[in-house]
Design a protein around this motif. Structure first.
Motif, PDB file in Angstrom:
ATOM      1  N   LEU A 137       0.820  -1.208   0.000  1.00  0.00           N
ATOM      2  CA  LEU A 137       0.000   0.000   0.000  1.00  0.00           C
ATOM      3  C   LEU A 137       0.860   1.266   0.000  1.00  0.00           C
ATOM      4  O   LEU A 137       2.005   1.260   0.464  1.00  0.00           O
ATOM      5  N   VAL A 138       0.276   2.346  -0.479  1.00  0.00           N
ATOM      6  CA  VAL A 138       0.957   3.633  -0.542  1.00  0.00           C
ATOM      7  C   VAL A 138       1.435   4.075   0.840  1.00  0.00           C
ATOM      8  O   VAL A 138       2.543   4.604   0.991  1.00  0.00           O
ATOM      9  N   THR A 168      -2.564  15.801  -9.459  1.00  0.00           N
ATOM     10  CA  THR A 168      -2.953  14.398  -9.288  1.00  0.00           C
ATOM     11  C   THR A 168      -2.533  13.938  -7.897  1.00  0.00           C
ATOM     12  O   THR A 168      -1.378  14.138  -7.493  1.00  0.00           O
ATOM     13  N   VAL A 202      -3.051  10.686  -4.716  1.00  0.00           N
ATOM     14  CA  VAL A 202      -3.430   9.300  -4.452  1.00  0.00           C
ATOM     15  C   VAL A 202      -3.811   9.162  -2.992  1.00  0.00           C
ATOM     16  O   VAL A 202      -3.556  10.055  -2.185  1.00  0.00           O
ATOM     17  N   HIS A 203      -4.417   8.014  -2.656  1.00  0.00           N
ATOM     18  CA  HIS A 203      -4.875   7.757  -1.285  1.00  0.00           C
ATOM     19  C   HIS A 203      -3.899   6.799  -0.596  1.00  0.00           C
ATOM     20  O   HIS A 203      -3.279   5.962  -1.257  1.00  0.00           O
ATOM     21  N   ASP A 240      -4.270   3.160  -1.553  1.00  0.00           N
ATOM     22  CA  ASP A 240      -4.095   2.737  -2.941  1.00  0.00           C
ATOM     23  C   ASP A 240      -2.931   1.758  -3.020  1.00  0.00           C
ATOM     24  O   ASP A 240      -1.995   1.799  -2.202  1.00  0.00           O
ATOM     25  N   PHE A 241      -2.961   0.900  -4.032  1.00  0.00           N
ATOM     26  CA  PHE A 241      -1.866  -0.051  -4.231  1.00  0.00           C
ATOM     27  C   PHE A 241      -0.711   0.630  -4.964  1.00  0.00           C
ATOM     28  O   PHE A 241      -0.917   1.384  -5.916  1.00  0.00           O
ATOM     29  N   GLU A 248      -0.587   0.234  -8.721  1.00  0.00           N
ATOM     30  CA  GLU A 248      -1.484   1.097  -9.481  1.00  0.00           C
ATOM     31  C   GLU A 248      -0.921   2.511  -9.590  1.00  0.00           C
ATOM     32  O   GLU A 248      -1.073   3.174 -10.619  1.00  0.00           O
ATOM     33  N   VAL A 249      -0.272   2.973  -8.529  1.00  0.00           N
ATOM     34  CA  VAL A 249       0.337   4.300  -8.547  1.00  0.00           C
ATOM     35  C   VAL A 249       1.477   4.342  -9.565  1.00  0.00           C
ATOM     36  O   VAL A 249       1.692   5.356 -10.227  1.00  0.00           O
ATOM     37  N   VAL A 268      -0.009  12.524  -1.361  1.00  0.00           N
ATOM     38  CA  VAL A 268      -0.949  11.536  -0.823  1.00  0.00           C
ATOM     39  C   VAL A 268      -1.934  12.268   0.076  1.00  0.00           C
ATOM     40  O   VAL A 268      -1.523  12.999   0.984  1.00  0.00           O
ATOM     41  N   ARG A 278      -5.787  12.235   2.342  1.00  0.00           N
ATOM     42  CA  ARG A 278      -6.898  11.504   2.976  1.00  0.00           C
ATOM     43  C   ARG A 278      -7.937  12.545   3.370  1.00  0.00           C
ATOM     44  O   ARG A 278      -7.612  13.508   4.057  1.00  0.00           O
TER      45      ARG A 278
END
Length: 215
Positions: free
Chosen positions: A2-3, A83, A85-86, A89-90, A93-94, A108, A110
């Motif tokens: 995970l991220v 852009t 990411v959370h 996220d995997f 995928e990032v 990142v 939340r």
């Protein structure tokens, strides 16, 4: 992976009204290449890179009497929208986002608030970990038929010798889509016995080609 497992939580930020000169100092002091720009609620509203700041810095050919561009607010050169990411996220995928958008870092968030940042260096180190190249090991590439259940059949051969597997990757076999390549890294510097075991089971070993191996 995970991220949140690889992100840097100690993020250097600026507000849109901060000067470009401040960004330049932070980039040099902390040896970083990107700074997220956040509002009073810690929401990402932009991002600047060392290239953005460098392009906005005065040239040595500028006339001395010209006003310094470094006094301008950072919002005048920041990139927006950004852009993000959370944390859940995997990483895989990032990595696709990095490739598709040709970017070098992503903040990142939340609940719209900044909680970390990931750079291309973080992604590269994570790839090293995922492939197992950060530990002493041997790589074996096996060509197998592309059918369900083939992976546990192959790894069973490794289990007979009680070898520790560092990583397993699967690639398509480009010449024939009916086959694929399983790349396994094992924690031994002598893969020859395992290679012979694989061949005895009827598997085609593409790598390595070591002296003394049977064809």
């Amino acid at each position: 992976m995970l991220v949140e497992e690889i992100m840097n939580k100690d993020v250097i930020t600026l507000s849109p009204n901060d000067g470009i000169e401040t960004a330049l100092k932070l980039l040099n002091e902390h040896h970083i290449r990107h700074i997220p720009i956040v509002d009073q609620q810690n929401c990402v509203v932009g991002i600047v890179s060392d290239r953005d700041v460098r392009d906005a810095s005065p040239s040595i050919f500028d006339a001395p009497e010209q006003p310094g561009q470094l006094k301008n607010p950072i919002e005048s050169i920041m990139t927006t929208p950004v852009t993000t990411v959370h944390p859940l996220d995997f990483v895989e995928e990032v990595a696709g986002i990095f490739y598709e958008q040709e970017i070098a870092c992503v903040p990142v968030t939340r609940n719209d608030e900044l909680v970390g940042i990931i750079t291309e260096k973080d992604m590269l180190y994570t790839l090293i970990q995922l492939t197992g190249t950060n530990v002493q090991s041997s790589q074996i590439e096996v060509k197998v038929i592309n059918r369900p259940g083939i992976l546990p059949q192959v790894t069973q051969v490794f289990g007979k010798r009680k070898l520790n597997i560092s990583s397993v990757l699967i690639y398509p076999y480009k010449p024939d889509s009916d086959y694929k390549i399983i790349v396994i890294r094992i924690q031994t510097m002598n893969p020859l016995p395992t290679i012979e075991d694989l061949k005895a089971e009827g598997y085609e070993v593409l790598w390595p080609h070591l002296p003394g191996m049977s064809p």
